[in-house]
Structures are given as C-alpha cells and as structure tokens.
Scaffold this active site. Structure first.
Site, PDB file in Angstrom:
ATOM      1  N   SER A 142      -4.686   9.044  -6.877  1.00 43.74           N
ATOM      2  CA  SER A 142      -5.958   9.593  -6.373  1.00 43.74           C
ATOM      3  C   SER A 142      -5.854  10.003  -4.905  1.00 43.74           C
ATOM      4  O   SER A 142      -6.263  11.113  -4.536  1.00 43.74           O
ATOM      5  CB  SER A 142      -7.099   8.596  -6.587  1.00 43.74           C
ATOM      6  OG  SER A 142      -6.809   7.356  -5.995  1.00 43.74           O
ATOM      7  N   ARG A 182      -5.752  -8.291  -4.149  1.00 48.01           N
ATOM      8  CA  ARG A 182      -7.139  -7.914  -4.469  1.00 48.01           C
ATOM      9  C   ARG A 182      -7.601  -8.693  -5.705  1.00 48.01           C
ATOM     10  O   ARG A 182      -8.765  -9.080  -5.813  1.00 48.01           O
ATOM     11  CB  ARG A 182      -7.240  -6.394  -4.700  1.00 48.01           C
ATOM     12  CG  ARG A 182      -6.835  -5.563  -3.484  1.00 48.01           C
ATOM     13  CD  ARG A 182      -6.741  -4.078  -3.802  1.00 48.01           C
ATOM     14  NE  ARG A 182      -5.732  -3.788  -4.819  1.00 48.01           N
ATOM     15  CZ  ARG A 182      -5.503  -2.594  -5.345  1.00 48.01           C
ATOM     16  NH1 ARG A 182      -6.230  -1.550  -4.960  1.00 48.01           N
ATOM     17  NH2 ARG A 182      -4.559  -2.410  -6.243  1.00 48.01           N
ATOM     18  N   ASP A 234      -7.436  -4.349 -11.305  1.00 43.43           N
ATOM     19  CA  ASP A 234      -8.276  -3.974 -12.447  1.00 43.43           C
ATOM     20  C   ASP A 234      -8.325  -5.054 -13.525  1.00 43.43           C
ATOM     21  O   ASP A 234      -9.150  -4.984 -14.438  1.00 43.43           O
ATOM     22  CB  ASP A 234      -7.770  -2.657 -13.043  1.00 43.43           C
ATOM     23  CG  ASP A 234      -7.832  -1.523 -12.028  1.00 43.43           C
ATOM     24  OD1 ASP A 234      -8.865  -1.388 -11.367  1.00 43.43           O
ATOM     25  OD2 ASP A 234      -6.838  -0.788 -11.884  1.00 43.43           O
TER      26      ASP A 234
END
Ligand code: HAX
Length: 432
Positions: free
Chosen positions: A234, A319, A367
């Site tokens: 991205s 994360r 994710d």
C-alpha cells in the site's frame, strides 16, 4: 499551522543535506546485488527506496524515528502523524494546533455522500472508502497550484496541505460508510467541536460510543497501523502514484486499493472469518486439538493461514503483542480472543514444518488479532475492519509523500526485462 510547517521544512532541509552528502561522497557505492530470486520473487529484500518516516526491523518490528511500539502505543493519531512527518513528537502547543486544524477541516462534502449512497449495498467498504477519497480529489490544492505553475520547492507544502485536509475527513468518511452499509444509512452528526480524530470516529460510528475502552481501542487501532516503512504494497503504491505528481487523494486511494488485498490489509477481515468458521464447526470454545485440525485442513486445501507470516518481520509482530496486551486488559474472556490465543499456540509450529520449512516467518502479524477486539466491542461486520486499518495507514502515505516531494525525489520507474532477455543474459554468465 506554522509550527508544523516550520518543523517539516526543517526536517526536509536536514534530510536533503544528508542525502546530498551521501550522493556526493558515495555516488557509485554498491548497496546490494540483484539476483534472479529477487526479480522473480516480488523484489523481496531488495533495498531500493529511501523512507524516513518509519523503519521495520525484522526482529524488533516497527520504529518511528527511534521509538518502538511500547514507546508510542499510548499516543494519539495526531501525535503519530506529527512524529511521522517531522521526526519528533509534538509539544502541547503543537499538538493542540494540529488537533484544532484537523477539527476545522473535518467535514466531508455533501456530494460525497450522494455518490456513496448511490452505490450498491453489496459494494465492499474498502471500495467505498477509496471512491469516497477519489470523490474529494477535486479539492486538491496541489492540483490547483500545479496547474497554475509552482516551483518544485513548493510541492511538499501543498502535498502537506492536501494531507491535512484528507486526514481530517477520514473519521467522518469511514464512519459514514459503516452507517450507509450497516446502519440503514443514517449518518451521525456531531456538534461537539472538541472531538479529536479517534473521538470523532468513535462518536460517528454510533455504537458503544460511551465505552471508554472502545474509544481507546479505536485510538490504538489508528496508531498501530499508521506506517510500516516504504516497501509494503500500500505505501509503495501510494509512493509510486504520487511520484508522478498525482495528488495525495489519487495516491491515497491507490494505496488503499492495495491494502484491500487478502495478503495485505484485508487479512484482518479474513482472520475474523477464519475464527468464525472455527466456531461454526466446533462451537465458541474449541479445544487446541480442534484448532490444530482446522489449521491443518486449511493448509491441505491449499489456503494460507491468515494473520501469519510477513515479508520483513521474523518474529511475532510487536503490533500483535500490543493488541494482545489491550485484549488481556479489557476483554480476556472474549471467545474470539481465546481462539486467537489457541491459534498462536498451534500455528507457528505447524508453519515451521510446512512446505519443507519454506515459510520465512511462522509468527503472527497484526491482522491475526486486531479484528477479534473490534468484534468483541460490537463491530461484527468484519468487512469493515480493513477500512479501520486504512484510516490509519493514510497517515503514513501522507507523511511519506510529503517528505518525498520535499526531497524532490524523481518519478519511480524501475526497469523490467523479458524472459528472453533473462535467458540470454544468464547464458552469457561465466560458468553457465
Ligand atoms: N500460510 C500458509 N503459507 C504461507 C504463509 C501462511 N500464513 N505465509 C507464507 N506462506 C507460504 C507462501 O505462500 C509461500 O509459498 P509458495 O512459495 O508455495 O507460494 C512460502 O510460504 C514462502 O513465503 P514467505 O517468503 O514466507 O512469505 P512472503 O514474503 O512471500 O509473503 C505474506 C508474506 C504475508 C504475503 C504471507 O506470509 C501470507 O500470505 N500470509 C497470510 C496473509 C496475511 O496474514 N497477510 C497480512 C500480512 C501483514 C500485512 O501486510 N498486513 O497488512
């Protein structure tokens, strides 16, 4: 906005000086070799881009300037944007100025709602998000100034100006898409002038808004996904598009289209679906053996395990760890979080021996967990999760492109070769 503009200017000047020295002192220095494996393998590991907003260490994860995740996980998205684009955290005054600037610019034009409401209810939220951003492209200050003629030295100023306008509107845009698709289209207005980016998002989503831990989860979501250096699909896409001087609306929309793929940001949606399938088959409290069987069957069917693996990281994504800390503190009894933990118990061992050890990183990425927390707080439409990721990731696109334009980086245009060229070239190599 003088404080932010001045700091960005100083950062660009200092980076430009450093790069000039590097260029003058080492014009022919070799950084690495390009192998056949590189060019046939998605350019993995090839160092070919400079990015100063953030850096991903394979063993320590994301760094913004010299801060690691535990150092900045309690910050606000505004502080993070300031950090990404200037290289330092804002003072109280600088933060207040930025918050008030975002607040002033936060209203989404009415025509955007008309466009989005005319779309099919089956449109994916990421498609709507990307189109919503494109629909605002007419407001690009960069585009208008460029058409009139501006010096190269001013490109970054109008890229920053567009960035502030765009980021400010993302909470309202995203929450509006949620409500159009999942809440009968009734948008929530706010008369509270003091809402910051995360507060605005929480308020306008329209559920659980008085729950401080949901507000905190939204804040954390907007912080942890903000940037992951320059080479991911991205960010790289947005860099390529902006390098052609397509404005930040076009670049952000393009970057988000890459984020919408299942091997990238859509993995959070796919993960939640994966857990739901496990629960559908075994109930909400599957045993570790049942989870293991499900994972093995998934691999046997030729599918990937969503939320596991990474192109750069070689450890559990920090994360993921940060979200786990949040989950343990706020919703440790959530069946979804429990299944995330059981997956964490079994998947790395399975992936380590899968395909003869070919999986470079068997550990979870961000994710693998993020969606389970949103689900716990009542955001059960998991098609929306990548939009939550995307709001945050646009901070990184904007910061990276502002700096790239400030450094006068040229249009990005690597060379491709044909298979015939490759065969010919390799034939001529010594020993072939
Ligand atoms: N499950 C099954 N197989 C996997 C795997 C996984 N989670 N991760 C890697 N592999 C396989 C690859 O498909 C590849 O197989 P082939 O050579 O047969 O095609 C092999 O292992 C080597 O791949 P790799 O070098 O380890 O990984 P890549 O750098 O090529 O790809 C991916 C990295 C993230 C795309 C990959 O690990 C993957 O598909 N993971 C699952 C999807 C996912 O979680 N994506 C989100 C990543 C984080 C992110 O960008 N978030 O936005």
């Amino acid at each position: 906005m003088e404080k932010l503009i001045e700091k960005v200017k100083r950062r660009i000047e200092s980076l430009a000086q450093e790069l000039e020295h590097i260029y003058n002192d080492y014009p022919e220095a070799v950084i690495g070799e390009i192998t056949v494996k590189n060019i046939l393998g998605g350019m993995r590991g090839m160092k070919s881009l400079v990015c100063n907003t953030s850096y991903v260490d394979p063993y320590k994860g994301l760094f913004i300037s010299d801060l690691e995740i535990p150092d900045f996980e309690d910050k606000s998205p505004e502080e993070i944007f300031f950090l990404l684009v200037t290289g330092s955290l804002p003072s109280v005054d600088e933060l207040n100025e930025l918050k008030s600037e975002f607040n002033k610019r936060s209203r989404v034009p009415q025509h955007v709602w008309t466009t989005l409401k005319s779309m099919s209810q089956t449109t994916h939220p990421m498609t709507m998000f990307s189109i919503g951003i494109l629909a605002m492209e007419g407001e690009s200050v960069f585009k208008q100034k460029y058409a009139r003629g501006i010096p190269k030295s001013d490109y970054w100023k109008y890229t920053l100006e567009d960035s502030l306008n765009l980021i400010a509107k993302l909470p309202e845009l995203a929450a509006g898409i949620y409500r159009i698709l999942f809440m009968n289209g009734e948008l929530i207005d706010t008369s509270d002038e003091k809402l910051d980016l995360a507060g605005n998002l929480t308020y306008r989503l329209g559920f659980n808004r008085h729950n401080p831990s949901f507000a905190d989860l939204n804040r954390l979501y907007l912080v942890l996904h903000c940037d992951h250096e320059g080479g991911n699909v991205s960010a790289f896409t947005s860099r390529v598009v902006n390098s052609a001087l397509s404005n930040i609306y076009l670049a952000a929309s393009a970057g988000l289209n890459g984020l919408a793929g299942p091997l990238h940001g859509l993995a959070n949606q796919v993960c939640l679906n994966f857990i739901t399938c496990i629960h559908d088959q075994f109930g909400n409290n599957p045993t570790v053996d049942q989870v293991r069987d499900f994972v093995t069957a998934t691999l046997d069917a030729g599918k990937v395990i969503p939320g596991y693996g990474h192109a750069v990281l070689r450890v559990t994504d920090p994360r993921f760890t940060s979200f786990m800390k949040f989950g343990d503190a706020h919703c440790s009894d959530s069946p979804y979080l429990q299944t995330v933990k059981k997956l964490f118990q079994v998947v790395p061992d399975i992936l380590r021996s899968y395909k003869g050890g070919k999986v470079a990183n068997p550990w979870p990425n961000v994710d693998a967990i993020s969606g389970s927390l949103l689900y716990h707080y009542g955001m059960t439409h998991y098609e929306f999760y990548t939009v939550m990721f995307g709001i945050s990731r646009v901070l990184g696109f904007c910061a990276q492109n502002t700096i790239a334009r400030g450094l006068h980086q040229p249009i990005i245009r690597p060379k491709s070769v044909t298979t015939a060229w490759l065969k010919e070239y390799l034939k001529k190599q010594p020993g072939s």
